[in-house]
Enzyme design. Structure first.
Site, PDB file in Angstrom:
ATOM      1  N   TYR A  24      32.694   0.656   3.458  1.00 24.57           N
ATOM      2  CA  TYR A  24      31.302   0.636   3.903  1.00 24.57           C
ATOM      3  C   TYR A  24      30.315   1.243   2.908  1.00 24.57           C
ATOM      4  O   TYR A  24      29.111   1.197   3.141  1.00 24.57           O
ATOM      5  CB  TYR A  24      31.180   1.346   5.255  1.00 24.57           C
ATOM      6  CG  TYR A  24      32.033   0.703   6.315  1.00 24.57           C
ATOM      7  CD1 TYR A  24      31.728  -0.562   6.801  1.00 24.57           C
ATOM      8  CD2 TYR A  24      33.164   1.346   6.810  1.00 24.57           C
ATOM      9  CE1 TYR A  24      32.523  -1.167   7.758  1.00 24.57           C
ATOM     10  CE2 TYR A  24      33.960   0.748   7.775  1.00 24.57           C
ATOM     11  CZ  TYR A  24      33.638  -0.508   8.237  1.00 24.57           C
ATOM     12  OH  TYR A  24      34.424  -1.102   9.183  1.00 24.57           O
ATOM     13  N   HIS A  81      32.417  -8.743  17.231  1.00 19.92           N
ATOM     14  CA  HIS A  81      33.655  -9.451  17.524  1.00 19.92           C
ATOM     15  C   HIS A  81      34.003  -9.453  19.009  1.00 19.92           C
ATOM     16  O   HIS A  81      34.909 -10.181  19.418  1.00 19.92           O
ATOM     17  CB  HIS A  81      34.801  -8.809  16.736  1.00 19.92           C
ATOM     18  CG  HIS A  81      34.395  -8.406  15.357  1.00 19.92           C
ATOM     19  ND1 HIS A  81      33.995  -9.320  14.402  1.00 19.92           N
ATOM     20  CD2 HIS A  81      34.272  -7.182  14.780  1.00 19.92           C
ATOM     21  CE1 HIS A  81      33.669  -8.667  13.293  1.00 19.92           C
ATOM     22  NE2 HIS A  81      33.822  -7.375  13.504  1.00 19.92           N
ATOM     23  N   ASP A  88      24.510 -12.971  24.719  1.00 22.68           N
ATOM     24  CA  ASP A  88      23.669 -13.457  25.812  1.00 22.68           C
ATOM     25  C   ASP A  88      22.267 -12.840  25.776  1.00 22.68           C
ATOM     26  O   ASP A  88      21.286 -13.516  26.094  1.00 22.68           O
ATOM     27  CB  ASP A  88      24.331 -13.173  27.158  1.00 22.68           C
ATOM     28  CG  ASP A  88      25.542 -14.054  27.425  1.00 22.68           C
ATOM     29  OD1 ASP A  88      25.782 -15.019  26.664  1.00 22.68           O
ATOM     30  OD2 ASP A  88      26.273 -13.767  28.399  1.00 22.68           O
ATOM     31  N   HIS A 101      26.077  -7.298   7.907  1.00 26.33           N
ATOM     32  CA  HIS A 101      27.277  -6.452   7.845  1.00 26.33           C
ATOM     33  C   HIS A 101      27.405  -5.901   6.439  1.00 26.33           C
ATOM     34  O   HIS A 101      27.184  -6.626   5.462  1.00 26.33           O
ATOM     35  CB  HIS A 101      28.536  -7.250   8.192  1.00 26.33           C
ATOM     36  CG  HIS A 101      28.548  -7.734   9.595  1.00 26.33           C
ATOM     37  ND1 HIS A 101      28.920  -6.931  10.647  1.00 26.33           N
ATOM     38  CD2 HIS A 101      28.205  -8.929  10.123  1.00 26.33           C
ATOM     39  CE1 HIS A 101      28.812  -7.628  11.773  1.00 26.33           C
ATOM     40  NE2 HIS A 101      28.369  -8.833  11.479  1.00 26.33           N
ATOM     41  N   ARG A 112      38.286  -9.723  12.715  1.00 26.53           N
ATOM     42  CA  ARG A 112      36.886  -9.520  12.329  1.00 26.53           C
ATOM     43  C   ARG A 112      36.207 -10.809  11.857  1.00 26.53           C
ATOM     44  O   ARG A 112      35.008 -10.822  11.613  1.00 26.53           O
ATOM     45  CB  ARG A 112      36.783  -8.480  11.215  1.00 26.53           C
ATOM     46  CG  ARG A 112      37.248  -7.108  11.611  1.00 26.53           C
ATOM     47  CD  ARG A 112      36.980  -6.121  10.491  1.00 26.53           C
ATOM     48  NE  ARG A 112      37.704  -4.880  10.677  1.00 26.53           N
ATOM     49  CZ  ARG A 112      37.278  -3.846  11.385  1.00 26.53           C
ATOM     50  NH1 ARG A 112      36.101  -3.897  11.987  1.00 26.53           N
ATOM     51  NH2 ARG A 112      38.006  -2.758  11.492  1.00 26.53           N
TER      52      ARG A 112
END
Length: 157
Positions: A24, A81, A88, A101, A112
């Site tokens: 990350y 995921h 919705d 991401h 993923r």
């Protein structure tokens, strides 16, 4: 007219800089927020930067963005995921969304590879680290200019 972008961050992103920096990166969420604010100023966007580890908060913020006719730049993190609720919420709020991401989710574990958010997003940016947020803001600024030029609102995907 200045357009507002809700920059929404999902679970565990409060740990950026400490959590798996090899995946990350070393930028903290505060670092990303600061760079987003600088970029937004140059793009004549206003940002509302938020993070939660709770799915319901993200759903409520998406609905709020829809009510305020704002855009959403979202890093749903692991909820990408799993969350039909976020999918919705985006669909029902009819809000323009760019999904971001830090890592390339398609180059990671198989679970993923699928994102429920991607199906209702205008676009997806992944794998560029913290720079992905800035790319997302630039994309939303381009959409805002196009809307202003055409006198319309481009809603949803």
């Amino acid at each position: 007219m200045t357009k507002t972008v809700f920059v929404l961050n999902g679970p565990n992103l409060n740990l950026l800089g400490k959590r798996e920096p090899g995946i990350y990166g070393v930028a903290t969420l505060d670092d990303i927020e600061a760079s987003c604010k600088r970029e937004a100023g140059q793009l004549e966007l206003q940002i509302d930067f938020r993070q939660s580890n709770h799915e319901g908060d993200l759903v409520s913020w998406i609905q709020e963005a829809g009510e305020k006719n704002a855009y959403v730049l979202i890093n749903p993190a692991a909820y990408s995921h799993t969350s039909v609720a976020i999918h919705d919420a985006i669909r029902s709020a009819r809000v323009t969304v760019v999904e971001v991401h830090l890592s390339n989710i398609h180059a990671r574990e198989a679970f993923r590879h699928h994102s429920h958010v991607s199906a209702v997003a205008k676009g997806v940016i992944c794998g560029f680290g913290a720079e992905g947020y800035l790319l997302g803001l630039r994309a939303l600024a381009a959409i805002a200019k196009e809307e202003e030029k055409n006198g319309q609102s481009i809603k949803g995907a």
